[in-house]
Design a protein around this motif. Sequence first.
Motif, short mmCIF file in Angstrom:
data_model
loop_
_atom_site.label_atom_id
_atom_site.label_comp_id
_atom_site.label_asym_id
_atom_site.label_seq_id
_atom_site.Cartn_x
_atom_site.Cartn_y
_atom_site.Cartn_z
N GLU A 50 0.07 -1.86 12.56
CA GLU A 50 0.13 -3.05 13.42
C GLU A 50 -0.98 -3.05 14.46
OE1 GLU A 50 2.34 -5.50 12.92
OE2 GLU A 50 3.11 -4.37 11.19
N THR A 51 -1.67 -1.91 14.62
CA THR A 51 -2.73 -1.81 15.61
C THR A 51 -4.01 -1.30 14.96
OG1 THR A 51 -2.24 0.49 16.20
CG2 THR A 51 -1.02 -1.25 17.39
N VAL A 52 -5.13 -1.52 15.64
CA VAL A 52 -6.41 -1.03 15.12
C VAL A 52 -6.41 0.49 15.09
CG1 VAL A 52 -8.90 -0.92 15.58
CG2 VAL A 52 -7.67 -3.08 15.87
N GLY A 53 -5.89 1.11 16.14
CA GLY A 53 -5.81 2.56 16.16
C GLY A 53 -4.98 3.10 15.01
N GLY A 54 -3.88 2.42 14.70
CA GLY A 54 -3.05 2.83 13.57
C GLY A 54 -3.78 2.70 12.25
N ALA A 55 -4.55 1.63 12.08
CA ALA A 55 -5.31 1.42 10.85
C ALA A 55 -6.38 2.50 10.68
CB ALA A 55 -5.95 0.03 10.85
N LEU A 56 -7.05 2.85 11.78
CA LEU A 56 -8.06 3.91 11.72
C LEU A 56 -7.40 5.25 11.43
CD1 LEU A 56 -10.32 2.88 14.75
CD2 LEU A 56 -10.83 2.61 12.32
N GLY A 57 -6.22 5.47 11.99
CA GLY A 57 -5.49 6.70 11.70
C GLY A 57 -5.13 6.82 10.23
N GLU A 58 -4.70 5.71 9.62
CA GLU A 58 -4.40 5.70 8.19
C GLU A 58 -5.64 6.05 7.38
OE1 GLU A 58 -2.79 2.05 6.83
OE2 GLU A 58 -0.85 2.30 7.83
N LEU A 59 -6.78 5.50 7.81
CA LEU A 59 -8.05 5.75 7.12
C LEU A 59 -8.37 7.25 7.13
CD1 LEU A 59 -10.34 3.65 6.08
CD2 LEU A 59 -11.57 4.42 8.09
N LEU A 60 -8.23 7.88 8.29
CA LEU A 60 -8.52 9.31 8.41
C LEU A 60 -7.54 10.13 7.57
CD1 LEU A 60 -9.29 9.56 12.24
CD2 LEU A 60 -10.92 9.58 10.34
N LEU A 61 -6.29 9.70 7.50
CA LEU A 61 -5.30 10.41 6.69
C LEU A 61 -5.65 10.31 5.21
CD1 LEU A 61 -2.66 12.02 6.87
CD2 LEU A 61 -1.42 9.85 6.60
N ASP A 62 -6.11 9.14 4.77
CA ASP A 62 -6.51 8.96 3.37
C ASP A 62 -7.68 9.87 2.99
OD1 ASP A 62 -4.62 7.06 2.62
OD2 ASP A 62 -5.86 5.37 3.28
#
Length: 535
Positions: free
Chosen positions: A395-407
């Motif tokens: 729901e947030t930009v920080g969350g989306a970037l966190g998902e990216l790093l996890l991937d």
Amino acid sequence: MGKMEAVGGLAVTTGIDVGREVEALKEAGIPEKVAAKDPTLWGPDAEAEASIRLGWVDTFEQSKALVAPLAKLRAELGEQGVDHIALCGMGGSSLAPEVISRTLDLGISVLDTTDPGQVLAEIGEESLRRTAVVVSSKSGTTVETDSQRRAFEAAFEGIGIADHADRFVFVTDPGSQLEALANEQGSHVFLADETVGGRYSALTAFGLVPTALAGADIAELIDEARTFASGIAGDGDNPAAVLGAAIAAQPTITIADDGSGVVGLGDWAEQLIAESLGKDGKGTLPVVLEGPGAPGARGSDRVYTTVGGSSTGLPNSGSHLAMPDTVVNGPIGAQFLCWELATAYAGHLIGIDPFNQPNVTESKENTKRILAEGQSEERPHAVDGAIEIHGSHAETVGGALGELLLDADHDDAYIAVMAYLDRLDDAPAQQLRAELAERTAAPVTWGWGPRFLHSTGQFHKGGRQTGVFLQITGAIDQDVAIPGKDFTFATLQAAQAAGDRQALQSRNRPLVRLHLTDRERGVNQLLHAVRELSL
């Protein structure tokens, strides 16, 4: 363990153990066979392509013929009040001229984008009256370059220069549509060597025409390459063999300038290596760094290379010191030829055809289809401030970037940031590469769209299928029409971004798109969000 070889004013020093590979290249006579344009060196499947793509090996000999006519044309343009060169080109047609221009402080304006803001800045009246436009395309049909040419033509007419044919200089292959257009309208035309692929064309008309017209001493560049080439023979020193072995040694090569005086060579080498070696599900991923010791420079899976800098005390690969694994020192003309040879040698070592680009057209075909059929509306999953979030559950930009790093948290992964923005006005966005690299063990690349489609775009689709992708798009404040076409620059840019998304999604690669509804606010918000992530 370490190795240094020097020829013709250029030296390559490496601290990694490549002695066996270098000697194998020499014992097999690979340098001599490349110099003789032997097309069999990359296997039977590559032979047909290689047989018509080895002209770069000695193209500097043919390029001597450009010196006098370009000096004459520069003088003629000067008499017309022209003191500025704008270059329309993509990939190999623009990257080498940009390196030469930045290195020699020539001030050439390179237009290798479809972003309307950047196009508008180039066609403004104040500079246009004293501008000559170089239009470079091997095929003559490159959509970005054709669109840019049309915009410049309309701009000249808009300021009352209706007879503008002599303000255009075309660089293209013999028999192309661009050559026909140049002859039809009476513009200047320089034909390039059709046996040289675009990414190997630095010392052909593509690299030399715009830079000579802007004041470069191209005879000196040619001589630097010739001197380097003449010193490579037999089992003596061959810096390109050392560099080629280093490129082939690890899955990733990171490249930084360290006071060499050759400005921007990494961007040019990135295209050369990515398009040449990123295919068949393997290859070497190039990562251009902001400077020596930048985040992500070192790692057990990469060779950290500097252009310029100290060539003593190099550590073994795997050290986490700021000191590079490999150093390349030498003048710009020799640098071009050295990296081209090194890439060809690396292709031989890895077992890859370094001359084809089997996956480049995929995004182009998707773009063409989207332009013809129209683009369907894509609703964001969430909106956070000035940024719409697509392709993420966050729901947030920080969350989306966190998902990216996890991937990207697995072996062999890399993160590619692809920004369809104005690389001048939106330049602060590029800080995102280093910020992400601080927070992941994976290599992180940066590409301005659609420029990277002619570079790392081949690796994304044809190289190792471990990429994790972040696409950034932005709202358009003022669009620009493309005369003679039923689409605008904004439409073309959006179609290119969508076409590339489709190509990557068809491979089931993780991809998040962040759309900036306000570019300045969005860039600031994006940088703030990544800096809030824990290290």
